[in-house]
Enzyme design. Structure first.
Site, PDB file in Angstrom:
ATOM      1  N   GLU A 104     -81.294  88.268 -40.280  1.00 45.60           N
ATOM      2  CA  GLU A 104     -79.871  88.607 -40.559  1.00 45.60           C
ATOM      3  C   GLU A 104     -78.973  89.257 -39.655  1.00 45.60           C
ATOM      4  O   GLU A 104     -80.487  89.825 -39.187  1.00 45.60           O
ATOM      5  CB  GLU A 104     -79.350  88.939 -41.834  1.00 45.60           C
ATOM      6  CG  GLU A 104     -80.136  87.380 -42.531  1.00 45.60           C
ATOM      7  CD  GLU A 104     -78.540  86.390 -42.500  1.00 45.60           C
ATOM      8  OE1 GLU A 104     -77.946  86.712 -42.040  1.00 45.60           O
ATOM      9  OE2 GLU A 104     -79.708  84.897 -42.692  1.00 45.60           O
ATOM     10  N   TYR A 106     -83.499  82.490 -32.127  1.00 41.77           N
ATOM     11  CA  TYR A 106     -82.661  80.783 -32.863  1.00 41.77           C
ATOM     12  C   TYR A 106     -83.139  79.911 -31.549  1.00 41.77           C
ATOM     13  O   TYR A 106     -82.928  78.825 -32.129  1.00 41.77           O
ATOM     14  CB  TYR A 106     -81.336  81.123 -32.781  1.00 41.77           C
ATOM     15  CG  TYR A 106     -80.888  82.465 -35.047  1.00 41.77           C
ATOM     16  CD1 TYR A 106     -81.047  81.407 -35.769  1.00 41.77           C
ATOM     17  CD2 TYR A 106     -81.268  83.536 -34.991  1.00 41.77           C
ATOM     18  CE1 TYR A 106     -80.793  82.037 -36.637  1.00 41.77           C
ATOM     19  CE2 TYR A 106     -81.075  84.272 -35.585  1.00 41.77           C
ATOM     20  CZ  TYR A 106     -80.763  83.545 -37.066  1.00 41.77           C
ATOM     21  OH  TYR A 106     -80.094  84.402 -38.011  1.00 41.77           O
ATOM     22  N   ARG A 164     -63.214  85.601 -36.717  1.00 40.28           N
ATOM     23  CA  ARG A 164     -63.371  84.059 -36.435  1.00 40.28           C
ATOM     24  C   ARG A 164     -62.607  83.481 -37.071  1.00 40.28           C
ATOM     25  O   ARG A 164     -61.467  82.440 -36.499  1.00 40.28           O
ATOM     26  CB  ARG A 164     -64.865  84.055 -36.509  1.00 40.28           C
ATOM     27  CG  ARG A 164     -65.079  83.956 -37.519  1.00 40.28           C
ATOM     28  CD  ARG A 164     -66.217  82.727 -38.043  1.00 40.28           C
ATOM     29  NE  ARG A 164     -67.523  83.254 -39.440  1.00 40.28           N
ATOM     30  CZ  ARG A 164     -68.623  82.801 -40.015  1.00 40.28           C
ATOM     31  NH1 ARG A 164     -68.968  82.376 -38.903  1.00 40.28           N
ATOM     32  NH2 ARG A 164     -68.697  82.611 -41.080  1.00 40.28           N
ATOM     33  N   TYR A 175     -67.277  72.850 -29.145  1.00 38.74           N
ATOM     34  CA  TYR A 175     -67.701  72.990 -30.767  1.00 38.74           C
ATOM     35  C   TYR A 175     -67.645  75.215 -30.660  1.00 38.74           C
ATOM     36  O   TYR A 175     -67.640  75.704 -29.539  1.00 38.74           O
ATOM     37  CB  TYR A 175     -69.047  72.583 -31.059  1.00 38.74           C
ATOM     38  CG  TYR A 175     -69.189  73.337 -32.569  1.00 38.74           C
ATOM     39  CD1 TYR A 175     -69.005  72.532 -33.682  1.00 38.74           C
ATOM     40  CD2 TYR A 175     -70.475  74.221 -32.500  1.00 38.74           C
ATOM     41  CE1 TYR A 175     -69.438  72.484 -34.531  1.00 38.74           C
ATOM     42  CE2 TYR A 175     -70.584  75.182 -34.092  1.00 38.74           C
ATOM     43  CZ  TYR A 175     -70.328  74.202 -34.529  1.00 38.74           C
ATOM     44  OH  TYR A 175     -70.176  74.619 -36.486  1.00 38.74           O
ATOM     45  N   ASN A 202     -71.228  85.008 -37.545  1.00 43.36           N
ATOM     46  CA  ASN A 202     -70.297  85.865 -38.294  1.00 43.36           C
ATOM     47  C   ASN A 202     -69.844  87.248 -38.154  1.00 43.36           C
ATOM     48  O   ASN A 202     -69.322  87.866 -39.289  1.00 43.36           O
ATOM     49  CB  ASN A 202     -70.905  85.483 -40.319  1.00 43.36           C
ATOM     50  CG  ASN A 202     -72.548  86.128 -40.095  1.00 43.36           C
ATOM     51  OD1 ASN A 202     -72.778  86.727 -38.979  1.00 43.36           O
ATOM     52  ND2 ASN A 202     -73.069  85.396 -40.451  1.00 43.36           N
ATOM     53  N   TYR A 240     -76.870  88.939 -31.218  1.00 39.96           N
ATOM     54  CA  TYR A 240     -76.906  88.248 -32.036  1.00 39.96           C
ATOM     55  C   TYR A 240     -76.022  86.919 -31.836  1.00 39.96           C
ATOM     56  O   TYR A 240     -75.437  86.621 -32.364  1.00 39.96           O
ATOM     57  CB  TYR A 240     -76.338  88.898 -33.703  1.00 39.96           C
ATOM     58  CG  TYR A 240     -76.062  88.099 -35.239  1.00 39.96           C
ATOM     59  CD1 TYR A 240     -77.389  87.856 -35.452  1.00 39.96           C
ATOM     60  CD2 TYR A 240     -75.241  87.209 -35.734  1.00 39.96           C
ATOM     61  CE1 TYR A 240     -77.398  86.991 -36.602  1.00 39.96           C
ATOM     62  CE2 TYR A 240     -75.221  86.971 -36.465  1.00 39.96           C
ATOM     63  CZ  TYR A 240     -76.536  86.319 -37.332  1.00 39.96           C
ATOM     64  OH  TYR A 240     -76.539  85.764 -38.113  1.00 39.96           O
ATOM     65  N   LYS A 263     -75.538  77.977 -34.572  1.00 40.50           N
ATOM     66  CA  LYS A 263     -74.600  78.250 -34.408  1.00 40.50           C
ATOM     67  C   LYS A 263     -74.006  77.058 -32.677  1.00 40.50           C
ATOM     68  O   LYS A 263     -73.391  76.756 -32.344  1.00 40.50           O
ATOM     69  CB  LYS A 263     -73.362  79.145 -34.387  1.00 40.50           C
ATOM     70  CG  LYS A 263     -73.544  79.777 -36.580  1.00 40.50           C
ATOM     71  CD  LYS A 263     -72.263  80.119 -36.182  1.00 40.50           C
ATOM     72  CE  LYS A 263     -72.262  81.016 -37.934  1.00 40.50           C
ATOM     73  NZ  LYS A 263     -74.425  81.236 -38.124  1.00 40.50           N
TER      74      LYS A 263
END
Length: 379
Positions: A151, A182, A216, A254, A259, A265, A269
């Site tokens: 996170e 990721y 966002r 897309y 967040n 980070y 997504k």
């Protein structure tokens, strides 16, 4: 008389000068092309690779202590204690060798083996509210405690209780002791054709954590005034995880909106929802310069590229009308492919492999200070 003879003798040579000069230019151009062709990182023949940092031109992200050796992997037996099941999700503990080819790594969740474990990996989100959930028994000499967290700092509370307890960090950040991103890009051995999925729709966004007060969502509200956007998730159109890729692949763009905004980070997504789906990501998160550490600059669109959502919308409509210009965002895929390994066992097995190259034993005075010290500006 002498000057006349000189002119007569030089005339044939002078007549050859234009041709000779042209040959020299062609030879020089050929030399430059061959030189660049042999250089994998050259912009002349391989512009995609030149736009990426060296750290990503590899099969997968490496730990900062150097590449891995198969001999070293097989020479050291390690016992890794999985202190908590991440978010309560169980996973097989016997996959390190048979799935990932990492021998000598023994994962266990048996707390009775605590004093025999070479390392204990502690997932922050499972212990963050109660310090008593950390190991309470005296630590065996030279046992590694690994702080595991995927996170962002914005969603990682109570880090102060970790002071002077942990030895290694294991996060998405590339300055972690154990890097678990990721996703990443891998250079293909041979160029390959990439077939863009058939597109019938314009813009999609899947969001699970809907908060109208976030930047966002506010940007989305402004953007949808100018172009149609299909939104999926809670309080919106339902979309099962199994159908995510096939659904998003029908869209040209897309919204890969993070967040929170922190160094490195860049989550699923982008890597999963957009890139694996074959949609061009419109990103909101860290600055463009941070994204360009991991992606070709012409593989995504950053909201900072345009002064307003209205101008962003105009550009997307322009790409929608110009297929050649839209396809430019896929040129990098002939040389690179997206990698995103999934499964908790993958993280723990790779951590075991890195521990064979761990630096001298150390104590991290403040995990909280480390996790926030490298935030913006991006270096």
């Amino acid at each position: 008389m002498d000057s006349k003879i000189t002119r007569l003798l030089c005339k044939p040579i002078l007549s050859l000068c234009p041709r000779f000069f042209l040959v020299l230019v062609l030879l020089f151009f050929l030399f430059i092309c061959l030189w660049n062709f042999m250089d994998l990182n050259s912009t002349f023949c391989h512009p995609v690779e030149k736009s990426l940092p060296t750290i990503l031109l590899q099969s997968e992200p490496q730990n900062k202590n150097g590449p891995f050796s198969k001999t070293e992997q097989n020479n050291l037996e390690l016992t890794i204690l999985v202190w908590t099941w991440p978010f309560g999700e169980r996973f097989p503990l016997d996959t390190c060798e048979k799935v990932y080819g990492i021998s000598g790594c023994h994962l266990t969740d048996d707390h009775r083996l605590y004093k025999h474990a070479d390392a204990v990996i502690i997932h922050h989100q499972d212990v963050m509210y109660v310090k008593g959930k950390l190991p309470q028994a005296p630590r065996p000499p030279n046992q590694w405690w690994v702080w595991f967290n995927l996170e962002s700092p914005s969603y990682t509370p109570n880090m102060d209780m970790l002071d002077n307890l942990f030895n290694l960090t294991m996060t998405y950040r590339y300055d972690s002791d154990i890097v678990r991103p990721y996703g990443w890009l891998e250079v293909l051995k041979e160029p390959q054709d990439f077939i863009i999925p058939k597109k019938s729709k314009l813009v999609a966004w899947a969001i699970s954590n809907w908060n109208p007060n976030t930047q966002r969502v506010k940007y989305y509200e402004e953007l949808k005034k100018h172009i149609p956007i299909d939104i999926f998730g809670k309080k919106h159109q339902p979309l099962h995880w199994d159908n995510l890729i096939s659904t998003i692949s029908m869209y040209k763009f897309y919204l890969s909106f993070e967040n929170s905004v922190h160094v490195d980070y860049i989550t699923e997504k982008l890597w999963n929802n957009a890139l694996l789906s074959g949609a061009v990501p419109i990103v909101s998160g860290p600055p463009r310069e941070n994204y360009e550490r991991f992606l070709p600059r012409d593989s995504f669109i950053h909201i900072s590229d345009f002064p307003s959502a209205k101008e962003m919308a105009a550009y997307l409509l322009e790409l929608d009308a110009n297929n050649e210009k839209y396809q430019h965002y896929f040129q990098w895929r002939s040389r690179l492919r997206v990698r995103r390994e999934v499964g908790w066992d993958n993280h723990y097995c790779k951590a075991c492999r890195v521990l064979r190259h761990a630096p001298a034993y150390k104590i991290i005075p403040s995990v909280a200070k480390w996790f926030s010290s490298q935030d913006y500006p991006v270096q």
